[in-house]
Write a protein that holds these residues in place. Structure first.
Motif, PDB file in Angstrom:
ATOM      1  N   PRO A  10       0.690  -1.209  -0.065  1.00 27.20           N
ATOM      2  CA  PRO A  10       0.094  -0.025   0.042  1.00 27.20           C
ATOM      3  C   PRO A  10       0.896   1.279  -0.032  1.00 27.20           C
ATOM      4  CG  PRO A  10      -0.880  -1.691   1.711  1.00 27.20           C
ATOM      5  CD  PRO A  10       0.277  -2.248   0.915  1.00 27.20           C
ATOM      6  N   THR A  13       2.858   1.662  -3.320  1.00 26.38           N
ATOM      7  CA  THR A  13       2.012   2.029  -4.403  1.00 26.38           C
ATOM      8  C   THR A  13       1.256   3.284  -4.367  1.00 26.38           C
ATOM      9  OG1 THR A  13       0.554   0.519  -3.352  1.00 26.38           O
ATOM     10  CG2 THR A  13       1.617  -0.322  -5.291  1.00 26.38           C
ATOM     11  N   PHE A  14       1.599   3.892  -3.349  1.00 27.15           N
ATOM     12  CA  PHE A  14       1.045   5.406  -3.345  1.00 27.15           C
ATOM     13  C   PHE A  14       1.785   6.151  -4.064  1.00 27.15           C
ATOM     14  CE2 PHE A  14      -1.688   4.647   0.574  1.00 27.15           C
ATOM     15  CZ  PHE A  14      -3.058   4.913  -0.284  1.00 27.15           C
ATOM     16  N   SER A  15       2.726   5.805  -4.858  1.00 24.16           N
ATOM     17  CA  SER A  15       3.759   6.669  -5.524  1.00 24.16           C
ATOM     18  C   SER A  15       2.830   6.933  -6.853  1.00 24.16           C
ATOM     19  CB  SER A  15       5.129   6.116  -5.792  1.00 24.16           C
ATOM     20  OG  SER A  15       4.815   4.875  -6.452  1.00 24.16           O
ATOM     21  N   PHE A  16       2.145   7.998  -6.915  1.00 21.86           N
ATOM     22  CA  PHE A  16       1.174   8.475  -8.273  1.00 21.86           C
ATOM     23  C   PHE A  16       2.507   8.788  -9.233  1.00 21.86           C
ATOM     24  CE2 PHE A  16      -1.359   8.344  -4.580  1.00 21.86           C
ATOM     25  CZ  PHE A  16      -2.551   7.991  -5.125  1.00 21.86           C
TER      26      PHE A  16
ATOM     27  N   ARG B  85      -3.490   5.406 -12.263  1.00 20.01           N
ATOM     28  CA  ARG B  85      -3.230   3.775 -12.156  1.00 20.01           C
ATOM     29  C   ARG B  85      -2.671   3.241 -10.615  1.00 20.01           C
ATOM     30  NH1 ARG B  85      -1.096  -0.232 -15.509  1.00 20.01           N
ATOM     31  NH2 ARG B  85      -0.717  -2.164 -14.381  1.00 20.01           N
ATOM     32  N   GLY B  86      -1.678   4.198 -10.346  1.00 19.79           N
ATOM     33  CA  GLY B  86      -0.901   3.831  -8.894  1.00 19.79           C
ATOM     34  C   GLY B  86      -2.099   4.174  -7.825  1.00 19.79           C
ATOM     35  N   GLY B  87      -2.769   5.229  -8.072  1.00 22.12           N
ATOM     36  CA  GLY B  87      -3.879   5.658  -7.042  1.00 22.12           C
ATOM     37  C   GLY B  87      -4.715   4.582  -6.541  1.00 22.12           C
ATOM     38  N   ASP B  89      -4.705   1.572  -7.595  1.00 21.76           N
ATOM     39  CA  ASP B  89      -3.936   0.301  -7.135  1.00 21.76           C
ATOM     40  C   ASP B  89      -3.787   0.370  -5.687  1.00 21.76           C
ATOM     41  OD1 ASP B  89      -3.652  -1.916  -8.617  1.00 21.76           O
ATOM     42  OD2 ASP B  89      -1.387  -1.547  -8.619  1.00 21.76           O
ATOM     43  N   GLY B  90      -3.250   1.575  -5.363  1.00 22.40           N
ATOM     44  CA  GLY B  90      -2.880   1.876  -3.819  1.00 22.40           C
ATOM     45  C   GLY B  90      -4.221   1.891  -3.059  1.00 22.40           C
ATOM     46  N   LEU B  91      -5.323   2.474  -3.470  1.00 17.10           N
ATOM     47  CA  LEU B  91      -6.366   2.511  -2.531  1.00 17.10           C
ATOM     48  C   LEU B  91      -7.076   1.033  -2.323  1.00 17.10           C
ATOM     49  CD1 LEU B  91      -8.396   5.498  -3.474  1.00 17.10           C
ATOM     50  CD2 LEU B  91      -7.300   5.115  -1.254  1.00 17.10           C
ATOM     51  N   ALA B  93      -5.336  -1.619  -2.452  1.00 15.39           N
ATOM     52  CA  ALA B  93      -4.540  -2.484  -1.538  1.00 15.39           C
ATOM     53  C   ALA B  93      -4.729  -2.016  -0.097  1.00 15.39           C
ATOM     54  CB  ALA B  93      -2.883  -2.191  -1.955  1.00 15.39           C
TER      55      ALA B  93
END
Lengths: 394, 245
Positions: A10, A13-16, B85-87, B89-91, B93
């Motif tokens: 998490p 992967t927060f690296s937008f 995409r990353g955002g 994915d992160g949310l 996760a």
């Protein structure tokens, strides 16, 4: 065979890719701050409260938070990478601490003019604003491309509320009141929770190593281990209670060894059963990750089987192994919560007590440590996994 | 074909056997085997009602999960959505880091007892595996296939519907299969929030130390999970280009 759902990383992967992604989040933050109740004031902890909106606040904290966040969002979009990201993440964390202290002060103001049983709990606006600020801090750190900052920010994120609580700034929030009343119970529950999940991981690791050693039975092991995953956890734990109670009845001597149908024993076995699949698969993949050529070379050099395992196979498979351990540890921290339904204790007991009393603060007291522990485990182990991959590039 | 259907058949048979064992007579016999004095069990009608509730709650949750997971998965693999995409994915996760029990518990004070908190937990916990599965299935479609379709003059939508989705189908069905198993398990946990599911007799039986209904609930829940898994395995075989395992 496709792998089961694994937790991603998490925090990493927060690296937008784009700081622009922060703008809708900042919009959500402002909407939550000004449109949703930040506090709920109730006559006692069991009654539903009256919402308190930002407009009713006697201190200027919400205004300061809004200005800080707008400024930080502006910086995030306008400035260069590196120093800009650092500055914005500090601003967002500062905004969060102002929000916390402001709510604490407002709660103190509201509660002191009310009967003694009155309680001020955190409202939906606070939670949404906090998550938005967390995401924005994550975006800022992603913007800097320096991963070590993430650790510092996480420390601050945990340290700030702790410091605010110790300074007495939050004493009138119902969450802090509930925490003060249950400090000892919470401490015990955290230790029990860690023991339960740690015990399950150790047991599963031991069993997975044994299962991997049974070379000829790998297909049967595969069927059994993935079959277990299909059984819902509530059912497996219940079934184990029935089984262990039958065993104890048949062999009463077990009771003298401290084994009973309800309690940590069936819980640890049940949790471990679910961890077998990721661990067994991880061990298999780790041992296979050394390509045959390297093994041939090692054999030609005259290394013994044990030396090949220690010096070639394990280093090359280390990142896969740590990856499977990460999945197992996070799963076991979550599953240990469910252990409380069969009397195994842990943080789940606080959560279920809170559900039974319909007391949201008690649920949160149990839930927050679970979430923090799983995120921390996920994060630390994924950092180790990345380190292993760099160190021994397969 | 006969060999391919084997896993679905075996899993299905396990499910049927478990379902048969959850019948009060069979379960009472098992409990007797444990040396326990069997008390009154659940009659088959009640068990069936709970099973239907369980299945319908899971189905609603699964529909939402499939809609969100597949939709977001398709969305973030489009070229224009590269930046979010990353955002997303992160949310997804981060939502996965909250165990379903905790999600049900946190939703309880806001949404009240019963179905709604269970549904929220179902969606929050199930979206991530479907999203990841969809993304990896769509990414596994070869660039050559996409370029060939483009050269033939297909529009972007046609490429998605007629090239990417059919080629990614086995991966998509596999992702949904994981989601089905998760949904059945999460719905069982929903019993703790007062939703009437097959988890209800388990929770009640644990509280009252009443082994017979608890065991019936255990067997019936497991049976439902195995039967649904078998159905998804069979579906994977029917899907175009599908090879279940």
């Amino acid at each position: 065979m496709r792998t089961k759902p694994t937790l991603a990383i998490p925090l990493r992967t927060f690296s937008f890719r784009h700081a622009m992604a922060g703008l809708p989040v900042a919009g959500l933050l402002l909407a939550a701050l000004h449109g949703l109740p930040l506090l709920n004031l109730a006559a006692n902890r069991l009654l539903p409260g009256d919402p308190v909106y930002a407009s009713a606040f006697v201190n200027p904290s919400i205004g300061i938070v809004s200005i800080l966040s707008i400024a930080a969002s502006g910086f995030l979009v306008r400035t260069q990478r590196g120093i800009g990201g650092l500055l914005t993440s500090i601003l967002f964390l500062a905004a969060w601490s102002v929000l916390l202290l402001g709510l604490g002060a407002q709660a103190a103001h509201l509660v002191t003019s009310q009967p003694p049983a009155a309680s001020a709990s955190l409202g939906s606006g606070f939670w949404i604003a906090s998550v938005s600020l967390l995401v924005l801090t994550g975006i800022s750190i992603g913007h800097t491309h320096r991963r070590c900052l993430g650790a510092i920010a996480a420390m601050c994120g945990l340290g700030l509320p702790m410091a605010a609580w110790h300074s007495g700034g939050l004493n009138h929030l119902s969450l802090a009141v509930e925490y003060a009343g249950r400090q000892a119970a919470l401490h015990d529950a955290v230790v029990e929770h860690l023991l339960l999940s740690g015990g399950a991981v150790c047991l599963a690791l031991f069993a997975a190593i044994l299962l991997s050693l049974w070379r000829s039975g790998q297909s049967i092991v595969g069927l059994l281990v993935s079959g277990v995953q299909v059984i819902p956890a509530v059912a497996l734990l219940g079934g184990l209670v029935a089984l262990v109670s039958g065993l104890v009845r048949a062999v009463p001597a077990l009771r003298d060894h401290g084994i009973s149908a309800l309690g940590p024993c069936p819980a640890v076995i049940g949790i471990a059963a679910y961890l077998l699949l990721p661990l067994w698969r991880g061990i298999g993949a780790a041992l296979r990750s050394a390509d045959p050529a390297s093994i041939d070379v090692a054999e030609a050099l005259g290394l013994t089987k044990f030396q090949i395992l220690r010096d070639v196979r394990l280093p090359l498979g280390a990142s896969v192994l740590v990856g499977s351990l990460r999945v197992a540890v996070v799963q076991s921290l979550g599953l240990a919560t469910l252990g409380a339904i069969i009397g195994a204790g842990g943080l789940g007991r606080l959560v279920f007590d809170g559900m039974a009393q319909f007391a949201s603060d008690l649920i949160l007291i149990g839930a927050i440590p679970i979430i923090v522990m799983s995120l921390a485990a996920e994060w630390v182990l994924s950092a180790i996994e990345a380190r292993c991959r760099l160190r021994w590039r397969a | 074909m006969r060999v391919r259907q084997h896993p679905a058949l075996a899993v299905g048979l396990v499910g049927v056997a478990l379902a048969a064992m959850s019948h009060p007579t069979a379960a009472a016999w098992i409990v007797g085997g444990f040396g326990e004095e069997p008390r009154r069990g659940l009659n088959p009608d009640r068990l069936l009602t709970l099973g239907i509730h369980h299945l319908s709650l899971s189905a609603v949750g699964l529909a939402l999960v499939a809609l969100l997971g597949l939709g977001l998965g398709i969305l973030v693999t489009r070229a224009f959505a590269e930046s979010v995409r990353g955002g997303v994915d992160g949310l997804a996760a981060a939502a996965q880091a909250v165990p379903p029990v905790v999600m049900v518990a946190l939703a309880l004070p806001i949404l009240g007892f019963g179905g709604p908190p269970t549904l929220l937990a179902l969606v929050a916990y199930g979206v991530m595996p479907v999203l990841r599965g969809t993304v990896s299935a769509l990414e596994s479609v070869s660039v050559e296939a996409r370029e060939a379709a483009e050269a033939l003059g297909f529009t972007k939508l046609q490429i998605l519907l007629r090239v990417e989705l059919p080629l990614a189908m086995p991966g998509l069905v596999d992702a949904l299969r994981t989601a089905v198993v998760l949904a059945i398990a999460t719905t069982a946990v929903g019993a703790l929030a007062g939703a009437s599911t097959l988890g209800t007799p388990i929770v009640a039986g644990l509280q009252n130390q009443n082994v017979l209904p608890m065991l019936q609930g255990v067997l019936a829940t497991a049976a439902l999970a195995f039967l649904c898994d078998a159905a998804m395995l069979a579906l994977a075989d029917l899907a175009p280009g599908g090879t279940a395992r």
